[in-house]
Design a protein around this motif. Structure first.
Motif, PDB file in Angstrom:
ATOM      1  N   THR A  83       0.666  -1.289  -0.088  1.00 51.05           N
ATOM      2  CA  THR A  83       0.292  -0.310  -0.354  1.00 51.05           C
ATOM      3  C   THR A  83       0.962   1.329  -0.118  1.00 51.05           C
ATOM      4  O   THR A  83       0.098   2.508  -0.527  1.00 51.05           O
ATOM      5  N   VAL A  84       1.842   1.558   0.336  1.00 51.53           N
ATOM      6  CA  VAL A  84       2.960   2.100   0.119  1.00 51.53           C
ATOM      7  C   VAL A  84       3.197   3.047  -0.748  1.00 51.53           C
ATOM      8  O   VAL A  84       3.339   4.414  -1.384  1.00 51.53           O
ATOM      9  N   TRP A  85       2.456   2.383  -1.837  1.00 47.10           N
ATOM     10  CA  TRP A  85       2.746   2.621  -3.983  1.00 47.10           C
ATOM     11  C   TRP A  85       1.401   3.864  -3.962  1.00 47.10           C
ATOM     12  O   TRP A  85       1.749   4.270  -4.929  1.00 47.10           O
ATOM     13  N   LEU A  86       0.560   3.734  -3.101  1.00 47.21           N
ATOM     14  CA  LEU A  86      -0.592   4.352  -3.107  1.00 47.21           C
ATOM     15  C   LEU A  86       0.046   5.576  -3.305  1.00 47.21           C
ATOM     16  O   LEU A  86      -1.060   6.809  -3.665  1.00 47.21           O
ATOM     17  N   PHE A  94      -4.618  15.971  -3.331  1.00 45.22           N
ATOM     18  CA  PHE A  94      -4.271  15.757  -2.542  1.00 45.22           C
ATOM     19  C   PHE A  94      -5.509  14.656  -1.484  1.00 45.22           C
ATOM     20  O   PHE A  94      -5.209  14.042  -0.593  1.00 45.22           O
ATOM     21  N   VAL A  95      -6.886  14.441  -1.600  1.00 50.51           N
ATOM     22  CA  VAL A  95      -7.700  13.942  -1.099  1.00 50.51           C
ATOM     23  C   VAL A  95      -6.985  12.244  -1.615  1.00 50.51           C
ATOM     24  O   VAL A  95      -7.062  11.744  -0.525  1.00 50.51           O
ATOM     25  N   PRO A  96      -6.610  12.101  -2.878  1.00 51.84           N
ATOM     26  CA  PRO A  96      -5.307  10.708  -3.026  1.00 51.84           C
ATOM     27  C   PRO A  96      -4.212  10.650  -2.133  1.00 51.84           C
ATOM     28  O   PRO A  96      -4.622   9.504  -1.854  1.00 51.84           O
ATOM     29  N   LEU A  97      -3.956  11.215  -2.199  1.00 50.16           N
ATOM     30  CA  LEU A  97      -3.022  11.190  -1.229  1.00 50.16           C
ATOM     31  C   LEU A  97      -3.475  10.461   0.268  1.00 50.16           C
ATOM     32  O   LEU A  97      -2.641  10.356   0.844  1.00 50.16           O
ATOM     33  N   LEU A  98      -4.126  11.890   0.565  1.00 48.79           N
ATOM     34  CA  LEU A  98      -5.288  11.364   1.765  1.00 48.79           C
ATOM     35  C   LEU A  98      -5.030   9.890   2.312  1.00 48.79           C
ATOM     36  O   LEU A  98      -5.203   9.209   2.958  1.00 48.79           O
ATOM     37  N   LEU A  99      -6.587   8.831   1.235  1.00 50.77           N
ATOM     38  CA  LEU A  99      -6.565   7.832   1.124  1.00 50.77           C
ATOM     39  C   LEU A  99      -5.292   7.199   1.110  1.00 50.77           C
ATOM     40  O   LEU A  99      -5.631   6.420   1.581  1.00 50.77           O
ATOM     41  N   GLY A 100      -4.391   7.392   0.265  1.00 47.33           N
ATOM     42  CA  GLY A 100      -2.931   6.686   0.305  1.00 47.33           C
ATOM     43  C   GLY A 100      -2.426   6.190   1.356  1.00 47.33           C
ATOM     44  O   GLY A 100      -2.010   5.381   2.094  1.00 47.33           O
ATOM     45  N   PHE A 160      10.026   5.760  -1.695  1.00 48.54           N
ATOM     46  CA  PHE A 160       8.956   4.208  -1.484  1.00 48.54           C
ATOM     47  C   PHE A 160       9.061   3.256  -1.868  1.00 48.54           C
ATOM     48  O   PHE A 160       8.742   2.472  -1.281  1.00 48.54           O
ATOM     49  N   LEU A 161      10.076   2.964  -2.437  1.00 44.26           N
ATOM     50  CA  LEU A 161      10.370   2.273  -3.646  1.00 44.26           C
ATOM     51  C   LEU A 161      11.101   1.351  -2.415  1.00 44.26           C
ATOM     52  O   LEU A 161      11.487  -0.311  -1.443  1.00 44.26           O
ATOM     53  N   ILE A 162      11.917   2.404  -1.504  1.00 44.27           N
ATOM     54  CA  ILE A 162      12.664   1.726  -0.118  1.00 44.27           C
ATOM     55  C   ILE A 162      12.200   1.213   0.786  1.00 44.27           C
ATOM     56  O   ILE A 162      12.416   0.469   1.348  1.00 44.27           O
ATOM     57  N   THR A 163      11.221   1.983   1.472  1.00 40.13           N
ATOM     58  CA  THR A 163      10.204   0.854   2.131  1.00 40.13           C
ATOM     59  C   THR A 163       9.462  -0.187   1.725  1.00 40.13           C
ATOM     60  O   THR A 163       9.250  -0.911   2.931  1.00 40.13           O
TER      61      THR A 163
END
Length: 389
Positions: A83-86, A94-100, A160-163
């Motif tokens: 899910t970190v890739w979201l 902003f809203v998609p970032l918040l959901l991700g 994101f890749l490393i996480t």
């Protein structure tokens, strides 16, 4: 097999805190780079705390009622890696970032307290030593903080890749952790609310919350504020590494400190160090005082973390041990980060970071004095606490 168990858990903890050093320490800078404002960043970096406020008690119940706590840990580590890739996929909306951020946090927030519940039970059986295993978490955090500070200067999207890679490693390692039962998987069910009958724990939670608000603000905005003051990413990375290293003696010798001084004295000392740190940020933030602040880090978050973990493992009934560790995280990270991150972001947007750190210093001093007075006045830690004779 004991050596194999220790090795597996040590690497597992190193990976957990490497993911924190990679993601949490730098995600605020990523949001700044994509053009978001301080208020929006405060909301995004605090949404995990909001999710945790509701989800962590549920994860705790699931852990206590599952056949093994390990099965819940496996679920959380695997889905956190996905899910970190979201977040990068959401772009700058902003809203998609918040959901991700919310969905990633739903799984990520349960990993630390579940790991602690499992490791503390293994420690009580003599299979591993919790303080020693937890030390490797700070080793991993220190290593990745320095590397990330250098790497993310030019390749910030690699967060994101490393996480994701590290969380996948946590999932694979979790397969080899000795199984720990959920003690409510059969028999009577114990309600979570019964934890709050322990007045000592309620007092600890109240004091912890007051200082965790400041830590929530720090974790959300220290990198942004430091960059504004002309401190380089490399220095920020070195500071985070120093902060991690300063936790080592408190973790390695925690049992001795706990038995010698007791919770009250340890946390009064920590309250003083908290207040001193915020004064440095408020009055004189330079590369030198920035590093000095992180030299003091070992006397702040980790002391509350270790005291609460030890107290819950010692005094909360076995049927609620996972739930108790989840509540520790809710108080120390979720609620503190909501207030410190969200409201702190709004305050900083209006009056500035320097004023915000000054208010936190005042609040830290007052809460430490209040904890001293209440604990002395009502003698709440004088009968059961290991450090009192």
């Amino acid at each position: 097999m004991p050596n194999r168990n220790v090795t597996t858990l040590a690497i597992f903890y190193a990976f957990i805190y490497m993911s924190i050093g990679t993601f949490s320490s730098y995600i605020g800078i990523y949001f700044t780079e994509v053009g978001l404002g301080n208020s929006e960043i405060g909301i995004l970096t605090s949404i995990g705390a909001v999710v945790g406020l509701f989800a962590q008690p549920l994860w705790g119940i699931l852990g206590d009622r599952a056949k093994t706590k390990n099965s819940i840990l496996m679920i959380c580590t695997f889905f956190a890696s996905v899910t970190v890739w979201l977040i990068p996929w959401a772009g700058t909306l902003f809203v998609p970032l918040l959901l991700g951020m919310a969905l990633f946090s739903l799984f990520q927030i349960a990993i630390n307290p579940l790991s602690d519940a499992i490791t503390l039970e293994l420690s009580s059986k003599g299979i591993v030593r919790f303080s020693s295993v937890r030390t490797f978490g700070s080793v991993g955090y220190a290593i990745v903080s320095v590397a990330a500070g250098w790497l993310f200067t030019t390749h910030l999207n690699l967060i994101f890749l490393i996480t994701s890679f590290i969380m996948l490693g946590c999932f694979l390692l979790s397969l080899g952790i000795p199984k720990v039962a959920g003690h409510q998987s059969s028999g009577k069910k114990v309600q979570l609310i019964s934890i709050f009958k322990n007045k000592q724990l309620v007092l600890l939670y109240a004091y912890t919350l007051s200082l965790s608000i400041a830590m929530g603000f720090l974790f959300s905005f220290q990198a942004i504020y430091s960059k504004q003051q002309g401190i380089s990413m490399e220095v920020i990375g070195i500071g985070l590494a120093i902060g991690s290293f300063t936790q080592f003696p408190f973790m390695i010798f925690f049992r001795q400190f706990y038995e010698r001084f007791g919770i009250r004295n340890i946390l009064l000392f920590s309250g003083f160090i908290h207040t001193l740190r915020w004064c440095l940020y408020a009055f004189a933030l330079t590369p030198f005082t920035y590093l000095l602040s992180w030299m003091l880090h070992g006397g702040t978050y980790i002391l509350f973390y270790m005291c609460l973990a030890e107290y819950v493992n010692s005094y909360v009934v076995k049927e609620l041990k996972a739930s108790g560790q989840m509540l520790n995280s809710v108080i120390q990270m979720s609620v503190g980060k909501i207030i410190g991150g969200m409201l702190g972001g709004v305050y900083a947007a209006q009056w500035g970071f320097q004023s915000a750190f000054l208010m936190l210093a005042i609040m830290g001093a007052l809460s430490t004095i209040a904890f001293y007075w209440v604990s002395r006045r009502y003698r709440v830690f004088e009968q059961r606490e290991p450090g009192n004779s």
